[in-house]
Design a protein around this motif. Structure first.
Motif, PDB file in Angstrom:
ATOM      1  N   ASP A 127      -3.356 100.385 -37.852  1.00 31.51           N
ATOM      2  CA  ASP A 127      -2.032 101.007 -37.884  1.00 31.51           C
ATOM      3  C   ASP A 127      -2.255 102.447 -38.327  1.00 31.51           C
ATOM      4  OD1 ASP A 127       0.366 102.081 -39.265  1.00 31.51           O
ATOM      5  OD2 ASP A 127       1.242 100.134 -38.797  1.00 31.51           O
ATOM      6  N   LEU A 128      -1.897 103.399 -37.487  1.00 26.44           N
ATOM      7  CA  LEU A 128      -2.186 104.809 -37.735  1.00 26.44           C
ATOM      8  C   LEU A 128      -1.592 105.319 -39.053  1.00 26.44           C
ATOM      9  CD1 LEU A 128      -3.606 107.249 -36.525  1.00 26.44           C
ATOM     10  CD2 LEU A 128      -1.471 107.852 -35.402  1.00 26.44           C
ATOM     11  N   VAL A 129      -0.375 104.936 -39.375  1.00 28.20           N
ATOM     12  CA  VAL A 129       0.268 105.409 -40.606  1.00 28.20           C
ATOM     13  C   VAL A 129      -0.533 104.962 -41.835  1.00 28.20           C
ATOM     14  CG1 VAL A 129       2.340 105.211 -42.038  1.00 28.20           C
ATOM     15  CG2 VAL A 129       2.557 105.521 -39.575  1.00 28.20           C
ATOM     16  N   ILE A 130      -1.022 103.735 -41.785  1.00 36.12           N
ATOM     17  CA  ILE A 130      -1.790 103.209 -42.922  1.00 36.12           C
ATOM     18  C   ILE A 130      -3.210 103.757 -42.917  1.00 36.12           C
ATOM     19  CG2 ILE A 130      -2.741 101.111 -43.971  1.00 36.12           C
ATOM     20  CD1 ILE A 130      -0.172  99.674 -42.957  1.00 36.12           C
ATOM     21  N   SER A 131      -3.888 103.690 -41.772  1.00 35.97           N
ATOM     22  CA  SER A 131      -5.295 104.097 -41.719  1.00 35.97           C
ATOM     23  C   SER A 131      -5.491 105.586 -41.996  1.00 35.97           C
ATOM     24  CB  SER A 131      -5.918 103.732 -40.376  1.00 35.97           C
ATOM     25  OG  SER A 131      -5.325 104.457 -39.325  1.00 35.97           O
ATOM     26  N   GLU A 132      -4.513 106.407 -41.639  1.00 37.59           N
ATOM     27  CA  GLU A 132      -4.598 107.848 -41.905  1.00 37.59           C
ATOM     28  C   GLU A 132      -4.072 108.202 -43.298  1.00 37.59           C
ATOM     29  OE1 GLU A 132      -6.019 110.260 -39.981  1.00 37.59           O
ATOM     30  OE2 GLU A 132      -6.695 108.634 -38.658  1.00 37.59           O
ATOM     31  N   LYS A 133      -3.655 107.192 -44.053  1.00 35.34           N
ATOM     32  CA  LYS A 133      -3.178 107.353 -45.440  1.00 35.34           C
ATOM     33  C   LYS A 133      -1.991 108.307 -45.526  1.00 35.34           C
ATOM     34  CE  LYS A 133      -7.776 106.345 -47.174  1.00 35.34           C
ATOM     35  NZ  LYS A 133      -8.907 106.784 -47.971  1.00 35.34           N
ATOM     36  N   LEU A 134      -1.086 108.219 -44.540  1.00 35.93           N
ATOM     37  CA  LEU A 134       0.083 109.091 -44.527  1.00 35.93           C
ATOM     38  C   LEU A 134       1.063 108.740 -45.649  1.00 35.93           C
ATOM     39  CD1 LEU A 134       0.700 109.292 -40.680  1.00 35.93           C
ATOM     40  CD2 LEU A 134      -0.543 110.897 -42.155  1.00 35.93           C
ATOM     41  N   ILE A 135       1.110 107.483 -46.046  1.00 29.29           N
ATOM     42  CA  ILE A 135       1.991 107.049 -47.137  1.00 29.29           C
ATOM     43  C   ILE A 135       1.300 107.213 -48.477  1.00 29.29           C
ATOM     44  CG2 ILE A 135       3.240 105.081 -48.118  1.00 29.29           C
ATOM     45  CD1 ILE A 135       3.383 103.951 -45.258  1.00 29.29           C
ATOM     46  N   GLY A 136       0.002 106.934 -48.488  1.00 28.69           N
ATOM     47  CA  GLY A 136      -0.769 106.999 -49.717  1.00 28.69           C
ATOM     48  C   GLY A 136      -2.108 106.305 -49.532  1.00 28.69           C
ATOM     49  N   ASP A 137      -2.834 106.190 -50.628  1.00 32.72           N
ATOM     50  CA  ASP A 137      -4.175 105.612 -50.604  1.00 32.72           C
ATOM     51  C   ASP A 137      -4.150 104.214 -51.217  1.00 32.72           C
ATOM     52  OD1 ASP A 137      -6.890 105.374 -50.233  1.00 32.72           O
ATOM     53  OD2 ASP A 137      -7.426 107.090 -51.484  1.00 32.72           O
ATOM     54  N   GLY A 138      -5.160 103.444 -50.917  1.00 31.72           N
ATOM     55  CA  GLY A 138      -5.238 102.097 -51.467  1.00 31.72           C
ATOM     56  C   GLY A 138      -6.312 101.292 -50.792  1.00 31.72           C
ATOM     57  N   VAL A 139      -6.006 100.024 -50.529  1.00 29.96           N
ATOM     58  CA  VAL A 139      -6.979  99.115 -49.955  1.00 29.96           C
ATOM     59  C   VAL A 139      -6.244  98.084 -49.103  1.00 29.96           C
ATOM     60  CG1 VAL A 139      -6.983  97.424 -51.853  1.00 29.96           C
ATOM     61  CG2 VAL A 139      -9.087  97.817 -50.544  1.00 29.96           C
ATOM     62  N   ALA A 140      -6.965  97.480 -48.170  1.00 34.00           N
ATOM     63  CA  ALA A 140      -6.399  96.415 -47.346  1.00 34.00           C
ATOM     64  C   ALA A 140      -7.198  95.138 -47.587  1.00 34.00           C
ATOM     65  CB  ALA A 140      -6.434  96.805 -45.881  1.00 34.00           C
TER      66      ALA A 140
END
Length: 188
Positions: free
Chosen positions: A41-54
């Protein structure tokens, strides 16, 4: 760089994070950790919302990764956010390909405004039913960029157990740490 030097550098970063962290987050679901960059998911993988882990889940319950107030709960019950007492917002989202997903097979144990403690069960998943409807059941835990003055987010790798394994550490910028010290000295 050899394989073992990579692991020792990652271990050093995690040891440093454990000592400096303003917030330690536990795994919200059991499974295997993967970097956000691997989430499809581009929004998650590009860290547009923020950083973290999956996490590639192998469990049917999503737990609160930290204590705080439930600040968001998506109607389809596949995502929620918790705002900690220090103002950090942690967003947990289950699954990829949820745009037409109605939430059938998911149920929530909480509502917006509820106070939860680390490890509180938040979402129940009928994994067999849900996995047929989604592209992926990967679960992302994101420290939201706008929630506080975040200096760094450091995440672990490997296998985790929901509500037991620390997997992400949040370090705030120094000005927040100084404000906390000032507030603590004013309020004995």
């Amino acid at each position: 760089m050899g394989l073992f030097s990579f692991f020792s550098k990652n271990d050093d970063a995690i040891d440093e994070a454990k000592n400096e962290a303003d917030l330690e987050l536990l795994a919200p679901v059991s499974g295997n950790l993967v970097p956000l960059g691997e989430v499809p998911d581009l929004v998650i993988s590009e860290k547009l919302i923020g950083d973290g882990v999956a996490i590639i889940p192998d469990d049917s319950h999503i737990l609160a990764p930290c204590s705080g107030i439930v600040s968001r709960l998506v109607a389809s019950n596949n995502a929620f956010a918790i705002r900690t007492d220090s103002g950090i917002e942690v967003y947990v989202t289950f699954g990829i390909g949820t745009s037409n997903f109605t939430g059938e097979g998911l149920s929530s144990n909480v509502g917006i405004g509820d106070r939860v403690e680390t490890g509180t069960p938040i979402i129940n998943i009928d994994i067999n039913h849900v996995s047929e409807q989604l592209e992926s059941t990967i679960t992302s835990m994101i420290v939201v960029n706008s929630s506080a003055s975040i200096a760094r987010v450091i995440s672990a790798s490997g296998k985790v157990v929901a509500g037991q394994t620390p997997c992400t550490w949040v370090i705030l910028e120094d000005d927040n740490a100084q404000k906390k010290d000032e507030e603590n000295s004013q309020h004995p």
